[in-house]
Design a protein around this motif. Sequence first.
Motif, PDB file in Angstrom:
ATOM      1  N   GLU A 199     -19.673 -18.833  -3.793  1.00  0.00           N
ATOM      2  CA  GLU A 199     -20.832 -19.850  -2.996  1.00  0.00           C
ATOM      3  C   GLU A 199     -20.354 -20.282  -1.818  1.00  0.00           C
ATOM      4  O   GLU A 199     -21.075 -20.319  -0.821  1.00  0.00           O
ATOM      5  CB  GLU A 199     -21.161 -20.991  -4.295  1.00  0.00           C
ATOM      6  N   HIS A 200     -19.100 -20.731  -1.717  1.00  0.00           N
ATOM      7  CA  HIS A 200     -18.465 -20.992  -0.395  1.00  0.00           C
ATOM      8  C   HIS A 200     -18.483 -20.077   0.613  1.00  0.00           C
ATOM      9  O   HIS A 200     -18.793 -20.168   1.774  1.00  0.00           O
ATOM     10  CB  HIS A 200     -17.236 -22.022  -0.551  1.00  0.00           C
ATOM     11  N   ASP A 201     -18.244 -18.889   0.223  1.00  0.00           N
ATOM     12  CA  ASP A 201     -18.048 -17.593   1.088  1.00  0.00           C
ATOM     13  C   ASP A 201     -19.397 -17.489   1.618  1.00  0.00           C
ATOM     14  O   ASP A 201     -19.423 -16.970   2.757  1.00  0.00           O
ATOM     15  CB  ASP A 201     -17.603 -16.473  -0.007  1.00  0.00           C
ATOM     16  N   ALA A 202     -20.570 -17.437   0.456  1.00  0.00           N
ATOM     17  CA  ALA A 202     -21.925 -17.105   1.281  1.00  0.00           C
ATOM     18  C   ALA A 202     -21.998 -18.283   2.108  1.00  0.00           C
ATOM     19  O   ALA A 202     -22.710 -17.905   3.115  1.00  0.00           O
ATOM     20  CB  ALA A 202     -22.708 -17.114   0.030  1.00  0.00           C
ATOM     21  N   MET A 207     -22.943 -20.302   7.886  1.00  0.00           N
ATOM     22  CA  MET A 207     -22.529 -21.245   8.887  1.00  0.00           C
ATOM     23  C   MET A 207     -21.991 -20.419  10.247  1.00  0.00           C
ATOM     24  O   MET A 207     -22.089 -20.881  11.350  1.00  0.00           O
ATOM     25  CB  MET A 207     -21.240 -22.179   8.410  1.00  0.00           C
ATOM     26  N   LEU A 208     -21.457 -19.323  10.018  1.00  0.00           N
ATOM     27  CA  LEU A 208     -20.971 -18.479  11.108  1.00  0.00           C
ATOM     28  C   LEU A 208     -22.179 -17.911  11.746  1.00  0.00           C
ATOM     29  O   LEU A 208     -22.212 -17.963  13.195  1.00  0.00           O
ATOM     30  CB  LEU A 208     -20.222 -17.205  10.684  1.00  0.00           C
ATOM     31  N   ALA A 210     -25.045 -19.483  12.165  1.00  0.00           N
ATOM     32  CA  ALA A 210     -25.470 -20.794  12.993  1.00  0.00           C
ATOM     33  C   ALA A 210     -24.667 -21.195  14.160  1.00  0.00           C
ATOM     34  O   ALA A 210     -25.101 -22.190  14.659  1.00  0.00           O
ATOM     35  CB  ALA A 210     -25.749 -21.817  11.893  1.00  0.00           C
ATOM     36  N   GLY A 211     -23.503 -20.548  14.064  1.00  0.00           N
ATOM     37  CA  GLY A 211     -22.489 -21.188  15.040  1.00  0.00           C
ATOM     38  C   GLY A 211     -21.700 -22.297  14.856  1.00  0.00           C
ATOM     39  O   GLY A 211     -21.369 -23.062  15.699  1.00  0.00           O
ATOM     40  N   VAL A 212     -21.801 -22.853  13.485  1.00  0.00           N
ATOM     41  CA  VAL A 212     -21.153 -24.147  13.142  1.00  0.00           C
ATOM     42  C   VAL A 212     -19.596 -23.855  13.041  1.00  0.00           C
ATOM     43  O   VAL A 212     -18.808 -24.721  13.499  1.00  0.00           O
ATOM     44  CB  VAL A 212     -21.679 -24.501  11.723  1.00  0.00           C
ATOM     45  N   ILE A 213     -19.238 -22.590  12.399  1.00  0.00           N
ATOM     46  CA  ILE A 213     -17.615 -22.379  12.235  1.00  0.00           C
ATOM     47  C   ILE A 213     -17.392 -21.387  12.960  1.00  0.00           C
ATOM     48  O   ILE A 213     -18.147 -20.303  13.483  1.00  0.00           O
ATOM     49  CB  ILE A 213     -17.492 -21.964  10.831  1.00  0.00           C
ATOM     50  N   SER A 214     -16.051 -20.816  13.357  1.00  0.00           N
ATOM     51  CA  SER A 214     -15.503 -19.899  13.963  1.00  0.00           C
ATOM     52  C   SER A 214     -15.441 -18.619  13.060  1.00  0.00           C
ATOM     53  O   SER A 214     -15.430 -18.661  11.950  1.00  0.00           O
ATOM     54  CB  SER A 214     -14.009 -20.220  14.750  1.00  0.00           C
ATOM     55  N   ARG A 215     -15.001 -17.401  13.632  1.00  0.00           N
ATOM     56  CA  ARG A 215     -14.907 -16.372  12.810  1.00  0.00           C
ATOM     57  C   ARG A 215     -13.750 -16.102  12.224  1.00  0.00           C
ATOM     58  O   ARG A 215     -13.654 -15.793  11.039  1.00  0.00           O
ATOM     59  CB  ARG A 215     -15.208 -15.060  13.980  1.00  0.00           C
ATOM     60  N   VAL A 216     -12.585 -17.109  12.720  1.00  0.00           N
ATOM     61  CA  VAL A 216     -11.558 -17.129  11.946  1.00  0.00           C
ATOM     62  C   VAL A 216     -11.687 -17.704  10.667  1.00  0.00           C
ATOM     63  O   VAL A 216     -11.078 -17.363   9.606  1.00  0.00           O
ATOM     64  CB  VAL A 216     -10.295 -17.748  12.744  1.00  0.00           C
ATOM     65  N   GLU A 217     -12.375 -18.846  10.550  1.00  0.00           N
ATOM     66  CA  GLU A 217     -12.636 -19.649   9.357  1.00  0.00           C
ATOM     67  C   GLU A 217     -13.347 -18.916   8.592  1.00  0.00           C
ATOM     68  O   GLU A 217     -13.219 -18.696   7.337  1.00  0.00           O
ATOM     69  CB  GLU A 217     -13.447 -20.842   9.842  1.00  0.00           C
ATOM     70  N   ARG A 218     -14.538 -17.842   8.886  1.00  0.00           N
ATOM     71  CA  ARG A 218     -15.139 -16.964   8.414  1.00  0.00           C
ATOM     72  C   ARG A 218     -14.282 -16.032   7.486  1.00  0.00           C
ATOM     73  O   ARG A 218     -14.507 -15.440   6.460  1.00  0.00           O
ATOM     74  CB  ARG A 218     -16.030 -16.394   8.953  1.00  0.00           C
ATOM     75  N   GLY A 411     -15.651 -32.484   6.242  1.00  0.00           N
ATOM     76  CA  GLY A 411     -14.723 -31.602   5.534  1.00  0.00           C
ATOM     77  C   GLY A 411     -15.172 -29.951   5.812  1.00  0.00           C
ATOM     78  O   GLY A 411     -16.353 -29.988   6.272  1.00  0.00           O
ATOM     79  N   THR A 412     -14.110 -29.371   5.821  1.00  0.00           N
ATOM     80  CA  THR A 412     -14.734 -27.881   5.861  1.00  0.00           C
ATOM     81  C   THR A 412     -14.609 -27.031   4.394  1.00  0.00           C
ATOM     82  O   THR A 412     -14.125 -27.658   3.381  1.00  0.00           O
ATOM     83  CB  THR A 412     -13.712 -27.086   6.816  1.00  0.00           C
ATOM     84  N   ALA A 413     -15.092 -26.034   4.833  1.00  0.00           N
ATOM     85  CA  ALA A 413     -15.438 -25.154   3.293  1.00  0.00           C
ATOM     86  C   ALA A 413     -13.901 -24.638   2.939  1.00  0.00           C
ATOM     87  O   ALA A 413     -13.666 -24.379   1.710  1.00  0.00           O
ATOM     88  CB  ALA A 413     -16.254 -23.817   3.494  1.00  0.00           C
ATOM     89  N   LEU A 414     -13.051 -24.335   4.073  1.00  0.00           N
ATOM     90  CA  LEU A 414     -11.828 -23.954   3.745  1.00  0.00           C
ATOM     91  C   LEU A 414     -11.053 -24.803   3.099  1.00  0.00           C
ATOM     92  O   LEU A 414     -10.181 -24.662   1.918  1.00  0.00           O
ATOM     93  CB  LEU A 414     -11.136 -23.499   4.732  1.00  0.00           C
ATOM     94  N   GLU A 415     -11.149 -26.249   3.152  1.00  0.00           N
ATOM     95  CA  GLU A 415     -10.501 -27.282   2.647  1.00  0.00           C
ATOM     96  C   GLU A 415     -11.047 -27.133   1.155  1.00  0.00           C
ATOM     97  O   GLU A 415     -10.220 -27.620   0.316  1.00  0.00           O
ATOM     98  CB  GLU A 415     -10.724 -28.570   3.336  1.00  0.00           C
ATOM     99  N   LEU A 416     -12.209 -27.287   0.764  1.00  0.00           N
ATOM    100  CA  LEU A 416     -12.698 -27.295  -0.407  1.00  0.00           C
ATOM    101  C   LEU A 416     -12.380 -26.077  -1.024  1.00  0.00           C
ATOM    102  O   LEU A 416     -11.941 -26.207  -2.514  1.00  0.00           O
ATOM    103  CB  LEU A 416     -14.381 -27.254  -0.432  1.00  0.00           C
ATOM    104  N   ILE A 417     -12.566 -24.806  -0.648  1.00  0.00           N
ATOM    105  CA  ILE A 417     -11.683 -23.579  -1.428  1.00  0.00           C
ATOM    106  C   ILE A 417     -10.432 -23.861  -1.637  1.00  0.00           C
ATOM    107  O   ILE A 417      -9.946 -23.710  -2.784  1.00  0.00           O
ATOM    108  CB  ILE A 417     -11.884 -22.485  -0.379  1.00  0.00           C
TER     109      ILE A 417
END
Length: 468
Positions: A199-202, A207-208, A210-218, A411-417
Motif C-alpha cells: 500500500e505504501h509503495d502504491a 506522490m512521485l 504529484a511531485g511530493v517526493i523525489s525519485r530516490v524516495e520512490r 513523516g515519510t512513507a519510508l519511515e513508516l516502511i
Amino acid sequence: MNSPCFLLTATLCLVTCAPVKAQPQAMTFETAWERVKSSSDQLAAAQAAVDGKRLQAQALQGLGGPVVSLSAAAYAYNANLDVNLDPVNQRLTQISQQLPIPLQNLPIPLPVPQFPASYTFNRHDTGTTKSISAVWPIYAGGASDAVRGFVAAQGSEARADADKTGHELATLLVQRYFGAQLAGKVAALRQAALDDIREHDAATAKMLSAGVISRVERLQAQAAYEEARRNALKAQDEAELASIALARTVKSETIVKPETPLFVLTEAIEPLPHFLEQALLRHPGLARVNAKKSQAEQLHQGQEALRKPQLFAFGQRELKTGHANWIGGLGVRWTLFDAVDRNALAAASNKQIEQAERSEAQARSDIGLLVEKNWRSVEQTRQQFLATAAGVALSREMLRLRTAALREGTGTALELIDAEVNQAKVETERAQVAYDYVVALARLLESCGLSEEFGRYIARADMKVMSP
C-alpha cells in the motif's frame, strides 16, 4: 528466519516421501503426541524387542525342570558274519594224530573230518521299539538361575532402549510441531508486512506523480517492497515445508495445522536439583548401563556354576506289555578338567562387571552435566524472551507514531516502511526465542526421562505467542 533444525528435517521428508494433501487438519500437541505413539515405526520396533525379551523370559521360567521325551523307532537289519574254519581243521588234524591209534591207521581207515575253509552266517529281521525317558536336573550349581537372570537383564536393556526412543521422538515432535507453528507465524508476519508495504509503495508512486517526493524516495520504497515480497515468499515456503514435516511425523495424509501455540513460563521452572534427582532415577541411559551390569553379573554366575558338580535323576522304560526293560537312578557329573581356562573366563567376566560399573559412574557424570546444560538453556531463553518485551513494545509504538506522522504530513512513507519492517523483525525474533525455549524445555525433559510431562508445562504456561 533462524530455524535450521525443522527446515532440514522438513526438506528430508519432502525428498523421501510422497506429497500430502493440501487440506489442513487442526491438531493439538497432545493429539499429535498420541498419534506418534500409536503410529511410529521406531516405537513399534522398540516395543517388539521388549515383547520378544519378555516372551523369552517367560519361556525360560521352567528352565532346570524335568525333561520327558518319547522315542520310537522301526528298524530292519541284515547281518553277515564270515568265519574262517582253517584253524579248526588244523586242530582236528592235530587231535587225530595224538590219538593212540590215528584214524588213518585203523583197520578201516577213517578220514579226519574237515570243515569248509570258511562259513558265512546270515541273520536278518525287522522290528519296532518304543520307550519313554526322563531327566530331571536336581542341582546345576545355579546355571538355570543365571540364564533366567541374564535374559531378564536383556529385557531391561530393551525396555531402556524403548524408553530412550520414546523420549527422542517426543523431542523430535516438539521441534517439528512448534517449528511448524513458528514458521506459520513468521509467514503471517511477513505477509502482513508485505501487504502494508504494498500500500505504501502504491502511495509513493502517486506522490512521485504529484511531485511530493523525489525519485530516490520512490526507488527506496520499491526496493523495500521487493525485499518484503522476497521475505514473504521465503517464509511461506518454509512454513509449507515445516507443515509437511509435521504431517509426516504424525503420519497424517493431510497438512497439519498446529493449534497449541508457542509458549513460555515467565516464572522459573523447578530448580536444578529437582531435575538432577529425576535424571538419576529415570534416565534410560542409566537403566541401560545397569542392565549391562546385571548381564555381566549373571554371566559370571553362570560360568561359576560350570565349576560345580551337577546332580540329576534319570529314568527310561520300554513301552510294551509284559516284561518291559527299564532303568532309573541318580547321576553326578563334575568336570575336573577341560581345555577351557575357567579362571581366565571368571576374570574376564569380572572385568565386564567393572566396565559396567565404570560406565555407570561416567554416565551419571555425563547425564548430570547434560541436565545442567539444558536447565541453564531453558532459563537463559526464558530471560531472553522476557527481555524482548521492551523491544516489541517499542516497535509497536514506533509504528503507531510513524503511521500518525505520515497521516499528519510530518513523516515519510519510508519511515513508516522501516517501522513496519522493524516490527515484523522484532516479532519474528520474539517468536524464535519462544521456539528456542520450548525446544530447550523438551531437551531438558528428555535428559531427565520426563518427556511425558511436557503437556503439564503447556498447561502451566502463562505466556503464549499466538499467531496473528
